[in-house]
Design a protein around this motif. Structure first.
Motif, PDB file in Angstrom:
ATOM      1  N   MET A 166      36.135  -1.744 108.126  1.00 12.90           N
ATOM      2  CA  MET A 166      36.405  -3.016 107.764  1.00 12.90           C
ATOM      3  C   MET A 166      37.712  -3.371 108.150  1.00 12.90           C
ATOM      4  SD  MET A 166      36.558  -4.396 103.845  1.00 12.90           S
ATOM      5  CE  MET A 166      34.928  -3.424 103.175  1.00 12.90           C
ATOM      6  N   THR A 167      37.928  -4.631 108.629  1.00  7.69           N
ATOM      7  CA  THR A 167      39.315  -5.017 109.011  1.00  7.69           C
ATOM      8  C   THR A 167      39.730  -5.795 107.996  1.00  7.69           C
ATOM      9  OG1 THR A 167      38.359  -5.161 111.427  1.00  7.69           O
ATOM     10  CG2 THR A 167      40.416  -6.549 110.694  1.00  7.69           C
ATOM     11  N   THR A 168      40.964  -5.205 107.522  1.00  5.50           N
ATOM     12  CA  THR A 168      41.765  -6.058 106.466  1.00  5.50           C
ATOM     13  C   THR A 168      43.243  -6.555 106.818  1.00  5.50           C
ATOM     14  OG1 THR A 168      42.816  -4.024 105.667  1.00  5.50           O
ATOM     15  CG2 THR A 168      40.763  -4.458 104.728  1.00  5.50           C
ATOM     16  N   ASP A 169      43.669  -7.599 106.009  1.00  6.52           N
ATOM     17  CA  ASP A 169      44.931  -8.140 106.350  1.00  6.52           C
ATOM     18  C   ASP A 169      45.889  -7.372 105.505  1.00  6.52           C
ATOM     19  OD1 ASP A 169      46.901  -9.886 106.643  1.00  6.52           O
ATOM     20  OD2 ASP A 169      45.932 -11.768 106.135  1.00  6.52           O
ATOM     21  N   SER A 170      46.600  -6.877 106.127  1.00  2.00           N
ATOM     22  CA  SER A 170      47.713  -6.151 105.232  1.00  2.00           C
ATOM     23  C   SER A 170      48.933  -7.193 104.404  1.00  2.00           C
ATOM     24  CB  SER A 170      48.536  -5.134 106.310  1.00  2.00           C
ATOM     25  OG  SER A 170      49.108  -5.855 107.338  1.00  2.00           O
ATOM     26  N   THR A 171      49.068  -8.128 105.154  1.00  2.00           N
ATOM     27  CA  THR A 171      49.792  -9.102 104.339  1.00  2.00           C
ATOM     28  C   THR A 171      49.279  -9.868 103.180  1.00  2.00           C
ATOM     29  OG1 THR A 171      49.080 -11.014 106.058  1.00  2.00           O
ATOM     30  CG2 THR A 171      50.878  -9.606 106.978  1.00  2.00           C
ATOM     31  N   SER A 172      47.856  -9.995 103.133  1.00  2.00           N
ATOM     32  CA  SER A 172      47.350 -10.446 102.109  1.00  2.00           C
ATOM     33  C   SER A 172      47.360  -9.757 100.717  1.00  2.00           C
ATOM     34  CB  SER A 172      45.651 -10.581 102.420  1.00  2.00           C
ATOM     35  OG  SER A 172      45.217  -9.610 102.332  1.00  2.00           O
ATOM     36  N   PRO A 173      47.395 -10.534  99.602  1.00  2.00           N
ATOM     37  CA  PRO A 173      47.325  -9.855  98.167  1.00  2.00           C
ATOM     38  C   PRO A 173      46.035  -8.911  98.021  1.00  2.00           C
ATOM     39  CG  PRO A 173      47.395 -12.138  97.903  1.00  2.00           C
ATOM     40  CD  PRO A 173      47.201 -12.002  99.111  1.00  2.00           C
ATOM     41  N   LEU A 174      46.093  -7.861  97.392  1.00  2.00           N
ATOM     42  CA  LEU A 174      44.991  -7.027  97.080  1.00  2.00           C
ATOM     43  C   LEU A 174      43.842  -7.742  96.691  1.00  2.00           C
ATOM     44  CD1 LEU A 174      44.499  -3.839  97.013  1.00  2.00           C
ATOM     45  CD2 LEU A 174      44.808  -3.675  94.384  1.00  2.00           C
ATOM     46  N   LEU A 175      44.096  -8.563  95.785  1.00  2.00           N
ATOM     47  CA  LEU A 175      42.759  -9.174  95.220  1.00  2.00           C
ATOM     48  C   LEU A 175      42.974 -10.794  95.088  1.00  2.00           C
ATOM     49  CD1 LEU A 175      39.921  -9.358  93.733  1.00  2.00           C
ATOM     50  CD2 LEU A 175      41.043  -9.075  91.611  1.00  2.00           C
ATOM     51  N   VAL A 176      41.962 -11.732  95.652  1.00  3.25           N
ATOM     52  CA  VAL A 176      42.271 -12.957  95.390  1.00  3.25           C
ATOM     53  C   VAL A 176      40.906 -13.704  94.908  1.00  3.25           C
ATOM     54  CG1 VAL A 176      42.534 -15.324  96.484  1.00  3.25           C
ATOM     55  CG2 VAL A 176      43.867 -13.240  97.330  1.00  3.25           C
ATOM     56  N   VAL A 177      41.295 -14.161  93.646  1.00  2.00           N
ATOM     57  CA  VAL A 177      40.013 -14.847  93.110  1.00  2.00           C
ATOM     58  C   VAL A 177      40.207 -16.236  93.367  1.00  2.00           C
ATOM     59  CG1 VAL A 177      38.707 -15.452  90.859  1.00  2.00           C
ATOM     60  CG2 VAL A 177      39.392 -13.105  91.495  1.00  2.00           C
ATOM     61  N   ASP A 178      39.388 -16.886  93.949  1.00  2.00           N
ATOM     62  CA  ASP A 178      39.735 -18.395  94.629  1.00  2.00           C
ATOM     63  C   ASP A 178      38.818 -19.376  93.922  1.00  2.00           C
ATOM     64  OD1 ASP A 178      40.620 -20.605  96.096  1.00  2.00           O
ATOM     65  OD2 ASP A 178      40.193 -19.516  98.071  1.00  2.00           O
ATOM     66  N   ASP A 179      39.008 -20.298  93.141  1.00  2.00           N
ATOM     67  CA  ASP A 179      38.091 -21.278  92.590  1.00  2.00           C
ATOM     68  C   ASP A 179      36.830 -20.892  92.273  1.00  2.00           C
ATOM     69  OD1 ASP A 179      38.431 -23.892  92.284  1.00  2.00           O
ATOM     70  OD2 ASP A 179      37.472 -24.574  94.204  1.00  2.00           O
ATOM     71  N   LEU A 180      36.841 -19.613  91.617  1.00  2.00           N
ATOM     72  CA  LEU A 180      35.511 -18.932  91.271  1.00  2.00           C
ATOM     73  C   LEU A 180      34.725 -19.856  90.447  1.00  2.00           C
ATOM     74  CD1 LEU A 180      33.655 -16.271  91.364  1.00  2.00           C
ATOM     75  CD2 LEU A 180      34.806 -15.585  89.522  1.00  2.00           C
ATOM     76  N   CYS A 181      33.538 -20.000  90.495  1.00  6.67           N
ATOM     77  CA  CYS A 181      32.352 -20.533  89.692  1.00  6.67           C
ATOM     78  C   CYS A 181      31.170 -19.544  89.561  1.00  6.67           C
ATOM     79  CB  CYS A 181      32.067 -21.944  89.957  1.00  6.67           C
ATOM     80  SG  CYS A 181      33.181 -23.174  90.206  1.00  6.67           S
ATOM     81  N   VAL A 182      30.721 -19.376  88.220  1.00  7.51           N
ATOM     82  CA  VAL A 182      29.651 -18.624  87.884  1.00  7.51           C
ATOM     83  C   VAL A 182      28.791 -19.380  87.154  1.00  7.51           C
ATOM     84  CG1 VAL A 182      28.858 -16.464  86.758  1.00  7.51           C
ATOM     85  CG2 VAL A 182      30.997 -16.451  87.784  1.00  7.51           C
ATOM     86  N   SER A 183      27.382 -19.341  87.635  1.00  7.55           N
ATOM     87  CA  SER A 183      26.257 -20.191  86.940  1.00  7.55           C
ATOM     88  C   SER A 183      24.990 -19.546  86.562  1.00  7.55           C
ATOM     89  CB  SER A 183      25.895 -21.431  87.881  1.00  7.55           C
ATOM     90  OG  SER A 183      27.110 -22.104  88.326  1.00  7.55           O
ATOM     91  N   THR A 184      24.334 -19.980  85.748  1.00 10.74           N
ATOM     92  CA  THR A 184      22.995 -19.230  85.744  1.00 10.74           C
ATOM     93  C   THR A 184      22.026 -19.562  86.599  1.00 10.74           C
ATOM     94  OG1 THR A 184      21.881 -21.001  84.452  1.00 10.74           O
ATOM     95  CG2 THR A 184      23.260 -19.436  82.990  1.00 10.74           C
ATOM     96  N   VAL A 185      21.165 -18.899  87.170  1.00 10.47           N
ATOM     97  CA  VAL A 185      20.205 -18.963  88.489  1.00 10.47           C
ATOM     98  C   VAL A 185      19.492 -20.505  88.063  1.00 10.47           C
ATOM     99  CG1 VAL A 185      18.156 -18.254  89.474  1.00 10.47           C
ATOM    100  CG2 VAL A 185      20.241 -16.550  88.836  1.00 10.47           C
ATOM    101  N   ASP A 186      19.216 -20.679  86.654  1.00 13.12           N
ATOM    102  CA  ASP A 186      18.351 -21.876  86.382  1.00 13.12           C
ATOM    103  C   ASP A 186      19.404 -23.040  86.470  1.00 13.12           C
ATOM    104  OD1 ASP A 186      16.295 -20.313  86.298  1.00 13.12           O
ATOM    105  OD2 ASP A 186      16.483 -19.836  84.057  1.00 13.12           O
ATOM    106  N   ALA A 187      20.481 -23.012  86.147  1.00 10.71           N
ATOM    107  CA  ALA A 187      21.350 -24.314  86.557  1.00 10.71           C
ATOM    108  C   ALA A 187      22.500 -24.032  87.264  1.00 10.71           C
ATOM    109  CB  ALA A 187      21.600 -24.632  84.740  1.00 10.71           C
ATOM    110  N   PRO A 188      22.301 -23.920  88.685  1.00  9.97           N
ATOM    111  CA  PRO A 188      23.522 -23.590  89.409  1.00  9.97           C
ATOM    112  C   PRO A 188      24.617 -24.848  89.537  1.00  9.97           C
ATOM    113  CG  PRO A 188      21.564 -24.214  90.572  1.00  9.97           C
ATOM    114  CD  PRO A 188      21.207 -24.016  89.218  1.00  9.97           C
ATOM    115  N   ASP A 189      24.110 -25.919  88.905  1.00 11.71           N
ATOM    116  CA  ASP A 189      25.256 -27.013  89.019  1.00 11.71           C
ATOM    117  C   ASP A 189      25.855 -27.133  87.762  1.00 11.71           C
ATOM    118  OD1 ASP A 189      24.329 -27.715  91.623  1.00 11.71           O
ATOM    119  OD2 ASP A 189      22.781 -28.720  91.013  1.00 11.71           O
ATOM    120  N   THR A 190      25.610 -26.305  86.975  1.00 10.89           N
ATOM    121  CA  THR A 190      26.500 -26.394  85.462  1.00 10.89           C
ATOM    122  C   THR A 190      27.021 -25.084  85.308  1.00 10.89           C
ATOM    123  OG1 THR A 190      24.712 -27.986  84.694  1.00 10.89           O
ATOM    124  CG2 THR A 190      26.138 -27.025  83.271  1.00 10.89           C
ATOM    125  N   PRO A 191      28.432 -24.665  85.852  1.00 10.00           N
ATOM    126  CA  PRO A 191      28.952 -23.489  85.981  1.00 10.00           C
ATOM    127  C   PRO A 191      29.336 -23.174  84.553  1.00 10.00           C
ATOM    128  CG  PRO A 191      30.448 -24.855  86.951  1.00 10.00           C
ATOM    129  CD  PRO A 191      29.038 -25.623  86.877  1.00 10.00           C
TER     130      PRO A 191
END
Length: 271
Positions: free
Chosen positions: A1-26
């Motif tokens: 796996m190629t990684t970027d050594s200059t990037s942060p270890l972890l980036v969570v970017d604009d994360l949305c989590v929804s139910t499978v039944d209502a994907p448009d209502t996170p």
């Protein structure tokens, strides 16, 4: 796996989590933050605010009825959302670990502790098992290694779970309210041990809690979540001393504010 050594270890970017039944209502909406190696970050908020869902999204451990419906999670610059299942398992096997709230339900009730720790990493020897049990503060590692979970106290089970998570020296440890079931005295001992262990090994720590005293002791930065969103983020000292969001102020008013502020001052003096 190629990684970027200059990037942060972890980036969570604009994360949305929804139910499978209502994907448009996170139920988790537009969560963003990043972590570098060795960072100590706490996520705080009331039950149902999205703290654990955010962490389980990072690990790919969402319930079948939930899914990441927007945004991205990047590990070493590589998207975990678009990563193949095989590559994700490899990352989870080597780089990420979690400590759950209740070890009695998270540990296999029929398997000796030594075997469970050995399954926590690759090429883990019995000597490694005894060494990590000693490192998490267990005075009789040989006996505990042979024990099954119900033969141990709550504090010992939680130490054993931390040993299982740390035996592979992960780059990030996620702790999901790991001392909920412990009394106050044992809670502080376990938290102090976990902090010292991750600090010695250079492991980043993402800590989920509702206890602002714990945040003051352990975290460099704090993320405040409310109704599935991040409402405030900053250094621990800044957020605890001068909260900007009304919900953060209410959290502080409902907690031992004087204690939390005192702990920040003590921690700064200790540095």
């Amino acid at each position: 796996m190629t990684t970027d050594s200059t990037s942060p270890l972890l980036v969570v970017d604009d994360l949305c989590v929804s139910t499978v039944d209502a994907p448009d209502t996170p139920i988790v909406r537009n969560v963003s933050f990043s972590m570098d190696a060795g960072d100590r970050v706490a996520i705080v908020g009331e039950s149902g605010s999205g703290k654990s869902l955010t962490c389980f999204s990072i690990l790919g451990l969402l319930d079948p009825g939930l899914r990441v419906s927007g945004g991205d999670i990047r590990w070493d610059g590589v998207s975990m959302v678009r990563m193949s299942a095989q590559k994700r398992r490899r990352v989870l096997r080597t780089d990420l670990s979690i400590v759950y709230q209740e070890p009695l339900t998270a540990l296999n009730p029929l398997m000796p502790i030594s075997r469970q720790i050995r399954e926590g990493g690759t090429s883990v020897s019995q000597r490694d098992v005894l060494d990590i049990l000693h490192e998490v503060g267990i005075r009789d590692p040989e006996r505990v290694a042979r024990a099954i979970p119900h033969e141990l106290s709550g504090g010992m089970r939680q130490r054993a779970m931390i040993a299982m998570a740390m035996v592979k020296s992960p780059r990030l440890l996620i702790a999901d309210e790991p001392t909920t079931a412990l009394d106050v005295t044992i809670e502080y001992q376990v938290l102090r041990m976990m902090f010292d262990l991750t600090h010695r090994r250079g492991t980043a720590l993402l800590f989920v809690t509702h206890d602002l005293g714990v945040v003051a002791r352990l975290a460099q930065r704090v993320i405040v979540m409310y109704r599935g969103q991040v409402v405030e983020e900053g250094s621990t000292a800044t957020v605890l001393r001068a909260p900007q969001h009304e919900y953060t102020r209410r959290l502080l008013a409902a907690s031992s504010l004087a204690t939390a502020r005192t702990l920040v001052l003590e921690d700064e003096e200790g540095r």
